[in-house]
Design a protein around this motif. Structure first.
Motif, PDB file in Angstrom:
ATOM      1  N   ALA A  40     -19.576 -12.396  18.596  1.00 45.75           N
ATOM      2  CA  ALA A  40     -18.571 -12.777  19.607  1.00 45.75           C
ATOM      3  C   ALA A  40     -18.607 -11.804  20.923  1.00 45.75           C
ATOM      4  N   PRO A  41     -18.200 -12.428  21.838  1.00 46.96           N
ATOM      5  CA  PRO A  41     -18.195 -11.734  23.140  1.00 46.96           C
ATOM      6  C   PRO A  41     -17.637 -10.280  23.067  1.00 46.96           C
ATOM      7  N   GLY A  42     -18.301  -9.076  23.248  1.00 49.66           N
ATOM      8  CA  GLY A  42     -17.645  -7.851  23.410  1.00 49.66           C
ATOM      9  C   GLY A  42     -17.961  -7.121  21.685  1.00 49.66           C
ATOM     10  N   LYS A  43     -18.397  -7.984  20.856  1.00 46.78           N
ATOM     11  CA  LYS A  43     -18.544  -7.607  19.340  1.00 46.78           C
ATOM     12  C   LYS A  43     -19.947  -7.487  19.044  1.00 46.78           C
ATOM     13  N   GLN A  44     -20.181  -6.488  17.886  1.00 46.69           N
ATOM     14  CA  GLN A  44     -21.431  -6.398  17.249  1.00 46.69           C
ATOM     15  C   GLN A  44     -21.729  -7.921  16.533  1.00 46.69           C
ATOM     16  N   GLU A  88     -10.777 -17.438  16.355  1.00 40.94           N
ATOM     17  CA  GLU A  88     -11.631 -16.218  15.842  1.00 40.94           C
ATOM     18  C   GLU A  88     -13.225 -16.780  15.368  1.00 40.94           C
ATOM     19  N   ASP A  89     -13.261 -17.673  15.080  1.00 40.80           N
ATOM     20  CA  ASP A  89     -14.888 -18.045  14.588  1.00 40.80           C
ATOM     21  C   ASP A  89     -15.893 -18.527  16.195  1.00 40.80           C
ATOM     22  N   THR A  90     -15.085 -18.457  17.170  1.00 35.81           N
ATOM     23  CA  THR A  90     -15.847 -18.608  18.631  1.00 35.81           C
ATOM     24  C   THR A  90     -16.869 -17.537  18.641  1.00 35.81           C
ATOM     25  N   ALA A  91     -18.071 -17.857  18.573  1.00 30.42           N
ATOM     26  CA  ALA A  91     -19.249 -16.781  18.881  1.00 30.42           C
ATOM     27  C   ALA A  91     -20.485 -17.581  19.094  1.00 30.42           C
ATOM     28  N   PRO A 115     -24.213 -21.597  20.345  1.00 31.97           N
ATOM     29  CA  PRO A 115     -22.777 -21.237  20.679  1.00 31.97           C
ATOM     30  C   PRO A 115     -21.807 -22.185  20.129  1.00 31.97           C
ATOM     31  N   VAL A 116     -20.730 -21.463  19.447  1.00 30.28           N
ATOM     32  CA  VAL A 116     -19.647 -22.258  18.822  1.00 30.28           C
ATOM     33  C   VAL A 116     -18.356 -21.737  19.618  1.00 30.28           C
ATOM     34  N   THR A 117     -17.286 -22.716  20.067  1.00 25.88           N
ATOM     35  CA  THR A 117     -16.394 -22.341  20.762  1.00 25.88           C
ATOM     36  C   THR A 117     -15.368 -23.347  20.032  1.00 25.88           C
ATOM     37  N   VAL A 118     -14.536 -22.415  19.386  1.00 26.65           N
ATOM     38  CA  VAL A 118     -13.142 -23.119  19.040  1.00 26.65           C
ATOM     39  C   VAL A 118     -11.823 -22.792  19.828  1.00 26.65           C
TER      40      VAL A 118
END
Length: 120
Positions: A40-44, A88-91, A115-118
């Motif tokens: 996810a953006p900004g995450k590992q 929160e599954d967006t990544a 990419p998956v955007t919820v």
């Protein structure tokens, strides 16, 4: 060399479903573990689910009961069925495969991600 190509990502509303596919191509002798990871953006990058050649499955707690991993061993394909999707599954979802080439050289390959955007 093994190339992995993911497909199936996109935009979906909360509660919706998507099915990701991963195609492994190359001089593949065998794939031991095939799995899905996400970042996810900004995450590992984190593990979502893995499946061994023996059928052993490891699934992250955050997606248990909602995501299902499967493989088509004959076609060197992997799948991730994602249900009840949450924002929160967006990544970006990445496919990973670990195994051996025909000449018994080990490989550990990653796809370029889908990419998956919820979002509503």
């Amino acid at each position: 060399q093994v190339h992995l190509v993911e497909s199936g990502g996109g935009l979906v509303q909360p509660g919706g479903s998507l099915r990701l596919s991963c195609a492994a191509r190359g001089n593949i002798g065998s794939i031991g573990i095939m799995g899905w990871y996400r970042q996810a953006p900004g995450k590992q990058r984190e593990l979502v689910a893995t499946m061994s050649s023996a059928g052993n499955i490891n699934v992250a707690e955050s997606v248990k009961g909602r995501f299902t991993i499967s493989r088509d061993y004959a076609k060197n394909m992997g799948y991730l069925q994602m249900n009840s999707l949450k924002p929160e599954d967006t990544a970006v979802y990445y496919c990973n495969a670990v195994g051996f080439l025909i000449m018994l050289t080990p490989f550990d390959s990653w796809g370029q991600g889908t990419p998956v955007t919820v979002s509503s």
